[in-house]
Motif scaffolding. Structure first.
Motif, PDB file in Angstrom:
ATOM      1  N   VAL A 138      -9.828   2.811   9.750  1.00 15.86           N
ATOM      2  CA  VAL A 138      -9.478   1.602   8.997  1.00 15.86           C
ATOM      3  C   VAL A 138     -10.187   1.658   7.651  1.00 15.86           C
ATOM      4  CG1 VAL A 138      -9.675  -0.922   8.926  1.00 15.86           C
ATOM      5  CG2 VAL A 138      -9.183   0.219  11.106  1.00 15.86           C
ATOM      6  N   ASP A 139      -9.473   1.474   6.557  1.00 17.27           N
ATOM      7  CA  ASP A 139     -10.131   1.438   5.256  1.00 17.27           C
ATOM      8  C   ASP A 139     -11.096   0.259   5.187  1.00 17.27           C
ATOM      9  OD1 ASP A 139      -7.523   2.648   2.948  1.00 17.27           O
ATOM     10  OD2 ASP A 139      -8.789   3.659   4.428  1.00 17.27           O
ATOM     11  N   GLY A 140     -12.099   0.393   4.316  1.00 21.79           N
ATOM     12  CA  GLY A 140     -13.112  -0.661   4.217  1.00 21.79           C
ATOM     13  C   GLY A 140     -12.882  -1.630   3.077  1.00 21.79           C
ATOM     14  N   HIS A 171       3.801  -4.535   4.354  1.00 15.40           N
ATOM     15  CA  HIS A 171       4.170  -4.884   2.992  1.00 15.40           C
ATOM     16  C   HIS A 171       2.899  -4.763   2.154  1.00 15.40           C
ATOM     17  CE1 HIS A 171       8.178  -6.159   4.068  1.00 15.40           C
ATOM     18  NE2 HIS A 171       7.684  -6.892   5.045  1.00 15.40           N
ATOM     19  N   ARG A 172       3.027  -4.239   0.955  1.00 16.42           N
ATOM     20  CA  ARG A 172       1.842  -3.962   0.156  1.00 16.42           C
ATOM     21  C   ARG A 172       1.962  -4.632  -1.214  1.00 16.42           C
ATOM     22  NH1 ARG A 172      -0.077   2.161   0.555  1.00 16.42           N
ATOM     23  NH2 ARG A 172      -1.894   1.180  -0.409  1.00 16.42           N
ATOM     24  N   PRO A 173       1.535  -5.890  -1.291  1.00 12.33           N
ATOM     25  CA  PRO A 173       1.543  -6.539  -2.605  1.00 12.33           C
ATOM     26  C   PRO A 173       0.544  -5.862  -3.547  1.00 12.33           C
ATOM     27  CG  PRO A 173       0.502  -7.961  -0.981  1.00 12.33           C
ATOM     28  CD  PRO A 173       1.011  -6.764  -0.237  1.00 12.33           C
ATOM     29  N   GLY A 185       2.373  -2.697  -4.465  1.00 16.41           N
ATOM     30  CA  GLY A 185       1.307  -1.786  -4.050  1.00 16.41           C
ATOM     31  C   GLY A 185       1.873  -0.480  -3.519  1.00 16.41           C
ATOM     32  N   GLY A 186       0.956   0.424  -3.197  1.00 15.25           N
ATOM     33  CA  GLY A 186       1.385   1.725  -2.716  1.00 15.25           C
ATOM     34  C   GLY A 186       2.045   2.533  -3.817  1.00 15.25           C
ATOM     35  N   ARG A 187       1.415   2.504  -4.998  1.00 14.21           N
ATOM     36  CA  ARG A 187       2.051   3.129  -6.164  1.00 14.21           C
ATOM     37  C   ARG A 187       2.124   4.645  -6.011  1.00 14.21           C
ATOM     38  NH1 ARG A 187      -2.046   0.048  -9.943  1.00 14.21           N
ATOM     39  NH2 ARG A 187      -3.173   0.270  -7.979  1.00 14.21           N
ATOM     40  N   VAL A 188       1.063   5.237  -5.481  1.00 13.22           N
ATOM     41  CA  VAL A 188       1.109   6.694  -5.309  1.00 13.22           C
ATOM     42  C   VAL A 188       2.103   7.062  -4.212  1.00 13.22           C
ATOM     43  CG1 VAL A 188      -0.280   8.715  -4.676  1.00 13.22           C
ATOM     44  CG2 VAL A 188      -1.236   6.952  -6.157  1.00 13.22           C
ATOM     45  N   THR A 189       2.202   6.193  -3.208  1.00 12.71           N
ATOM     46  CA  THR A 189       3.201   6.419  -2.154  1.00 12.71           C
ATOM     47  C   THR A 189       4.600   6.479  -2.740  1.00 12.71           C
ATOM     48  OG1 THR A 189       1.866   5.318  -0.466  1.00 12.71           O
ATOM     49  CG2 THR A 189       4.241   5.429  -0.070  1.00 12.71           C
ATOM     50  N   GLU A 190       4.926   5.453  -3.564  1.00 14.78           N
ATOM     51  CA  GLU A 190       6.312   5.346  -4.069  1.00 14.78           C
ATOM     52  C   GLU A 190       6.613   6.353  -5.169  1.00 14.78           C
ATOM     53  OE1 GLU A 190       6.711   2.624  -1.140  1.00 14.78           O
ATOM     54  OE2 GLU A 190       8.220   3.750  -2.257  1.00 14.78           O
ATOM     55  N   VAL A 233      -6.004  13.812   2.368  1.00 14.09           N
ATOM     56  CA  VAL A 233      -6.208  13.880   3.817  1.00 14.09           C
ATOM     57  C   VAL A 233      -5.036  13.290   4.595  1.00 14.09           C
ATOM     58  CG1 VAL A 233      -7.591  11.739   3.816  1.00 14.09           C
ATOM     59  CG2 VAL A 233      -7.843  13.407   5.691  1.00 14.09           C
ATOM     60  N   GLU A 234      -4.502  12.179   4.150  1.00 14.46           N
ATOM     61  CA  GLU A 234      -3.416  11.535   4.925  1.00 14.46           C
ATOM     62  C   GLU A 234      -2.133  12.358   4.887  1.00 14.46           C
ATOM     63  OE1 GLU A 234      -5.388   9.412   2.938  1.00 14.46           O
ATOM     64  OE2 GLU A 234      -6.345   8.313   4.553  1.00 14.46           O
ATOM     65  N   VAL A 235      -1.777  12.822   3.703  1.00 14.92           N
ATOM     66  CA  VAL A 235      -0.530  13.596   3.637  1.00 14.92           C
ATOM     67  C   VAL A 235      -0.704  14.938   4.340  1.00 14.92           C
ATOM     68  CG1 VAL A 235      -0.868  14.817   1.412  1.00 14.92           C
ATOM     69  CG2 VAL A 235       1.411  13.995   2.062  1.00 14.92           C
ATOM     70  N   GLU A 257       1.080  -7.377   6.597  1.00 10.43           N
ATOM     71  CA  GLU A 257       0.861  -7.296   5.150  1.00 10.43           C
ATOM     72  C   GLU A 257      -0.547  -6.744   4.906  1.00 10.43           C
ATOM     73  OE1 GLU A 257       3.069  -9.767   2.923  1.00 10.43           O
ATOM     74  OE2 GLU A 257       1.643 -10.118   1.300  1.00 10.43           O
ATOM     75  N   ARG A 258      -0.697  -6.016   3.826  1.00  8.59           N
ATOM     76  CA  ARG A 258      -2.009  -5.427   3.519  1.00  8.59           C
ATOM     77  C   ARG A 258      -2.301  -5.559   2.034  1.00  8.59           C
ATOM     78  NH1 ARG A 258      -3.732   0.279   1.655  1.00  8.59           N
ATOM     79  NH2 ARG A 258      -5.396   0.974   3.053  1.00  8.59           N
ATOM     80  N   THR A 259      -3.393  -6.236   1.752  1.00 10.27           N
ATOM     81  CA  THR A 259      -3.870  -6.263   0.369  1.00 10.27           C
ATOM     82  C   THR A 259      -5.241  -5.606   0.342  1.00 10.27           C
ATOM     83  OG1 THR A 259      -4.739  -8.477   0.786  1.00 10.27           O
ATOM     84  CG2 THR A 259      -2.647  -8.328  -0.381  1.00 10.27           C
ATOM     85  N   HIS A 260      -5.506  -4.847  -0.691  1.00 10.36           N
ATOM     86  CA  HIS A 260      -6.775  -4.124  -0.768  1.00 10.36           C
ATOM     87  C   HIS A 260      -7.202  -4.036  -2.226  1.00 10.36           C
ATOM     88  CE1 HIS A 260      -5.166   0.001  -2.010  1.00 10.36           C
ATOM     89  NE2 HIS A 260      -4.133  -0.811  -2.029  1.00 10.36           N
ATOM     90  N   ARG A 261      -8.377  -3.517  -2.402  1.00 11.43           N
ATOM     91  CA  ARG A 261      -8.897  -3.338  -3.760  1.00 11.43           C
ATOM     92  C   ARG A 261      -8.101  -2.213  -4.416  1.00 11.43           C
ATOM     93  NH1 ARG A 261     -11.495   0.560  -4.927  1.00 11.43           N
ATOM     94  NH2 ARG A 261     -12.315   0.919  -2.829  1.00 11.43           N
TER      95      ARG A 261
END
Ligand SMILES: O=c1ccn([C@@H]2O[C@H](COP(=O)(O)OP(=O)(O)O)[C@@H](O)[C@H]2O)c(=O)[nH]1
Ligand SMILES: O=C(O)[C@@H](COP(=O)(O)O)O[C@H]1O[C@H](CO)[C@@H](O)[C@H](O)[C@H]1O
Length: 345
Positions: A138-140, A171-173, A185-190, A233-235, A257-261
């Motif tokens: 889990v991310d911190g 969902h990643r706002p 969110g998830g800019r590198v993903t998209e 690591v994830e990919v 939904e997930r919001t993060h720094r």
């Protein structure tokens, strides 16, 4: 989900039947399991949660408290909760310990090995420093973490046959500076990971969040794959696992939904380059592409000058070495296995 769409020129487009079937029977929702049901399903298996944290004092405490109170004290689902302090310059370690986590400094795990930096290094060290049969990452830096993140990821591993690794999706706002873009969110993903994975590993195209930082796996599988030491690591996991175990051994769970720094655009540029180099490495590793000239691994970026003219373009030059480094599968590394976990019935 209907895995078909009409293309811009009116033709019928469809994902492969393999993806359609996989979406149906290897996707689920975190609400499908309660902690009590999963405790009953453990049948002697143990669970570790690993949180990689670099400068996460603002958020790591609440994540730890949630896991400790609801999934360790109220229900004995989680047997071990470890925060890996990844060279933090803030009070991450103290905040995590105060909230009830075990805490270990990244470089204090297997200290005889050469040191590396990066998220993947923190995860690999967390795997080495824990003993659970099932491991949840889990991310911190999450602002809206709930215990359902953990129960959802464990659900398929504890109740389904043949599942080795479970990714979260959400969902990643994009929420920063008071501005909120519902799915920004998830800019590198998209912009990077999804296009490249669709091109070269289309069997992974059903993953809603291939870079999700919340995922879980069986220890014997996690210890059998390499860990890229940085953000690749994830990919790297997804490609290595689908090549080794096949798509049906992978699952994904809707965590809401997930919001993060959020990081700066330049930081995401470095992350993107690391992910691209990881994918290029895997293209060669799995004989899908041979590069006659290896990619350069020095990234030059430019930012608004703070140190005065020096590059001739009135900007500061930021150089990053992107050399791909990865940890061998942990199963190949001799280590003290003295630390055991209480096994519940
Ligand atoms: O060298 C690193 C880089 C990141 N992280 C942690 O890994 C998680 C995800 O990293 P980050 O938030 O930087 O990535 P993003 O979510 O912005 O893609 C966070 O808990 C970070 O504190 C870490 O432990 N070591
Ligand atoms: O998905 C993404 O595009 C990046 C960046 O997310 P944001 O644009 O800051 O919401 O975040 C993920 O990527 C990292 C590299 O795989 C993971 O380590 C992070 O956990 C994940 O949040």
């Amino acid at each position: 989900m209907h895995a078909t769409r009409t293309g811009t020129d009116g033709t019928e487009l469809a994902v492969s039947p393999e993806i359609g079937t996989w979406l149906e029977h290897r996707s689920g929702h975190a609400d499908a399991w309660t902690a009590a049901e999963l405790v009953a399903a453990k049948r002697g298996r143990t669970v570790s949660v690993v949180i990689p944290a670099r400068d996460e004092a603002e958020t790591v405490g609440e994540i730890v408290r949630t896991i400790r109170t609801t999934l360790m004290e109220a229900a004995p689902l989680v047997d071990e909760l470890l925060v890996v302090d990844s060279d933090s310059q803030d009070t991450t370690a103290a905040v995590a310990a105060e909230a009830g986590a075990d805490v270990v400094a990244q470089d204090d795990v297997l200290p005889a090995l050469p040191r590396h930096r990066g998220k993947g290094e923190a995860l690999w060290k967390g795997l080495a420093a824990t003993r659970g049969d099932l491991v949840v990452f889990v991310d911190g830096d999450l602002y809206d973490f709930t215990a359902a993140y953990v129960t959802g990821l464990l659900g398929p591993l504890l109740t389904r046959q043949g599942v080795d690794y479970v990714k979260g999706f959400y969902h990643r706002p994009l929420a920063e500076d008071g501005h909120r873009e519902a799915d920004g969110g998830g800019r590198v993903t998209e912009l990077v990971a999804r296009p490249l994975l669709n091109m070269f590993w289309p069997q992974l195209s059903g993953f809603v969040q291939p870079l999700a930082g919340e995922y879980a796996g069986r220890r014997e599988v996690l210890e059998a794959i390499p860990f890229v030491t940085h953000y690749g690591v994830e990919v790297g996991h997804l490609i290595d696992l689908v090549e080794w175990r096949g798509l049906d051994a992978l699952a994904q769970i809707d965590l809401g939904e997930r919001t993060h720094r959020h990081q700066t655009t330049q930081a995401l540029g470095r992350m993107s380059a690391q992910i691209i180099l990881t994918i290029l490495d895997r293209l060669e590793r799995y004989d899908r592409m041979s590069l006659s000239v290896p990619p350069a691994t020095l990234l030059a970026q430019f930012q608004r000058a703070v140190t005065g003219p020096g590059t001739g373009v009135e900007r500061d030059l930021v150089l990053t070495d992107l050399t791909l480094e990865e940890r061998d599968p942990l199963a190949r590394v001799p280590r003290d296995t003295g630390r055991s976990l209480r096994r519940t019935a």
